[in-house]
Design a protein around this motif. Structure first.
Motif, PDB file in Angstrom:
ATOM      1  N   UNK A  70       9.786  -8.443  32.271  1.00 47.54           N
ATOM      2  CA  UNK A  70       9.046  -8.425  33.534  1.00 47.54           C
ATOM      3  C   UNK A  70       9.973  -8.096  34.711  1.00 47.54           C
ATOM      4  N   UNK A  71      11.212  -8.594  34.655  1.00 47.85           N
ATOM      5  CA  UNK A  71      12.181  -8.291  35.706  1.00 47.85           C
ATOM      6  C   UNK A  71      12.519  -6.801  35.719  1.00 47.85           C
ATOM      7  N   UNK A  72      12.574  -6.177  34.535  1.00 48.35           N
ATOM      8  CA  UNK A  72      12.829  -4.733  34.475  1.00 48.35           C
ATOM      9  C   UNK A  72      11.678  -3.938  35.095  1.00 48.35           C
ATOM     10  N   UNK A  73      10.453  -4.411  34.889  1.00 48.08           N
ATOM     11  CA  UNK A  73       9.309  -3.745  35.514  1.00 48.08           C
ATOM     12  C   UNK A  73       9.389  -3.845  37.037  1.00 48.08           C
ATOM     13  N   UNK A  74       9.769  -5.021  37.540  1.00 48.62           N
ATOM     14  CA  UNK A  74       9.953  -5.183  38.982  1.00 48.62           C
ATOM     15  C   UNK A  74      11.057  -4.268  39.490  1.00 48.62           C
ATOM     16  N   UNK A  75      12.131  -4.129  38.701  1.00 46.47           N
ATOM     17  CA  UNK A  75      13.241  -3.276  39.119  1.00 46.47           C
ATOM     18  C   UNK A  75      12.799  -1.813  39.215  1.00 46.47           C
ATOM     19  N   UNK A  76      11.983  -1.353  38.277  1.00 46.67           N
ATOM     20  CA  UNK A  76      11.500   0.029  38.321  1.00 46.67           C
ATOM     21  C   UNK A  76      10.623   0.265  39.548  1.00 46.67           C
ATOM     22  N   UNK A  77       9.809  -0.723  39.876  1.00 50.06           N
ATOM     23  CA  UNK A  77       8.951  -0.598  41.048  1.00 50.06           C
ATOM     24  C   UNK A  77       9.787  -0.625  42.325  1.00 50.06           C
ATOM     25  N   UNK A  78      10.763  -1.519  42.380  1.00 46.62           N
ATOM     26  CA  UNK A  78      11.602  -1.649  43.579  1.00 46.62           C
ATOM     27  C   UNK A  78      12.473  -0.421  43.793  1.00 46.62           C
ATOM     28  N   UNK A  79      12.846   0.265  42.721  1.00 45.54           N
ATOM     29  CA  UNK A  79      13.659   1.473  42.853  1.00 45.54           C
ATOM     30  C   UNK A  79      12.923   2.553  43.644  1.00 45.54           C
ATOM     31  N   UNK A  80      11.590   2.526  43.592  1.00 42.49           N
ATOM     32  CA  UNK A  80      10.786   3.466  44.367  1.00 42.49           C
ATOM     33  C   UNK A  80      10.400   2.875  45.729  1.00 42.49           C
ATOM     34  N   UNK A  81      10.055   1.596  45.756  1.00 40.66           N
ATOM     35  CA  UNK A  81       9.525   0.972  46.975  1.00 40.66           C
ATOM     36  C   UNK A  81      10.601   0.812  48.059  1.00 40.66           C
ATOM     37  N   UNK A  82      11.802   0.443  47.693  1.00 36.26           N
ATOM     38  CA  UNK A  82      12.844   0.176  48.701  1.00 36.26           C
ATOM     39  C   UNK A  82      13.160   1.397  49.581  1.00 36.26           C
TER      40      UNK A  82
END
Length: 99
Positions: A70-82
């Motif tokens: 789940x943390x990896x999924x958040x990381x993939x999303x944050x890589x675009x959102x930030x």
């Protein structure tokens, strides 16, 4: 009631123009726009920043709890959102703040 001046076609072409009947009044214009660091405390920018920090905080908590998938999924999303959030907030700040 004022009488409208009547000029002929030849006078219109050769005469520059009539003098204005009323003199323009002088006016003073002041422009004072201070730059303040407190302008960064815009509620919109603070809200967006708080949401991004909250998602990053949740990702760190998930890493500590051992929920790596789940943390990896958040990381993939944050890589675009930030980056999108940063440049969007920067554009919003520059567009709404009058220099």
């Amino acid at each position: 009631m004022r009488k409208t001046p009547d000029i002929g076609f030849r006078n219109f072409l050769h005469k520059p123009s009539f003098k204005p009947s009323a003199k323009p009044r002088p006016f003073k214009a002041y422009s004072f726009v201070p730059f303040s660091p407190l302008a960064m405390l815009d509620p919109t920018i603070l809200t967006i920043g708080g949401i991004v920090l909250g998602i990053a905080f949740i990702e760190q908590i998930l890493n500590r709890w051992g929920v790596i998938d789940l943390a990896d999924q958040f990381e993939k999303v944050m890589r675009f959102i930030l980056p999108v959030t940063f440049y969007g907030a920067l554009f919003y700040f520059l567009a709404t703040f009058m220099f």
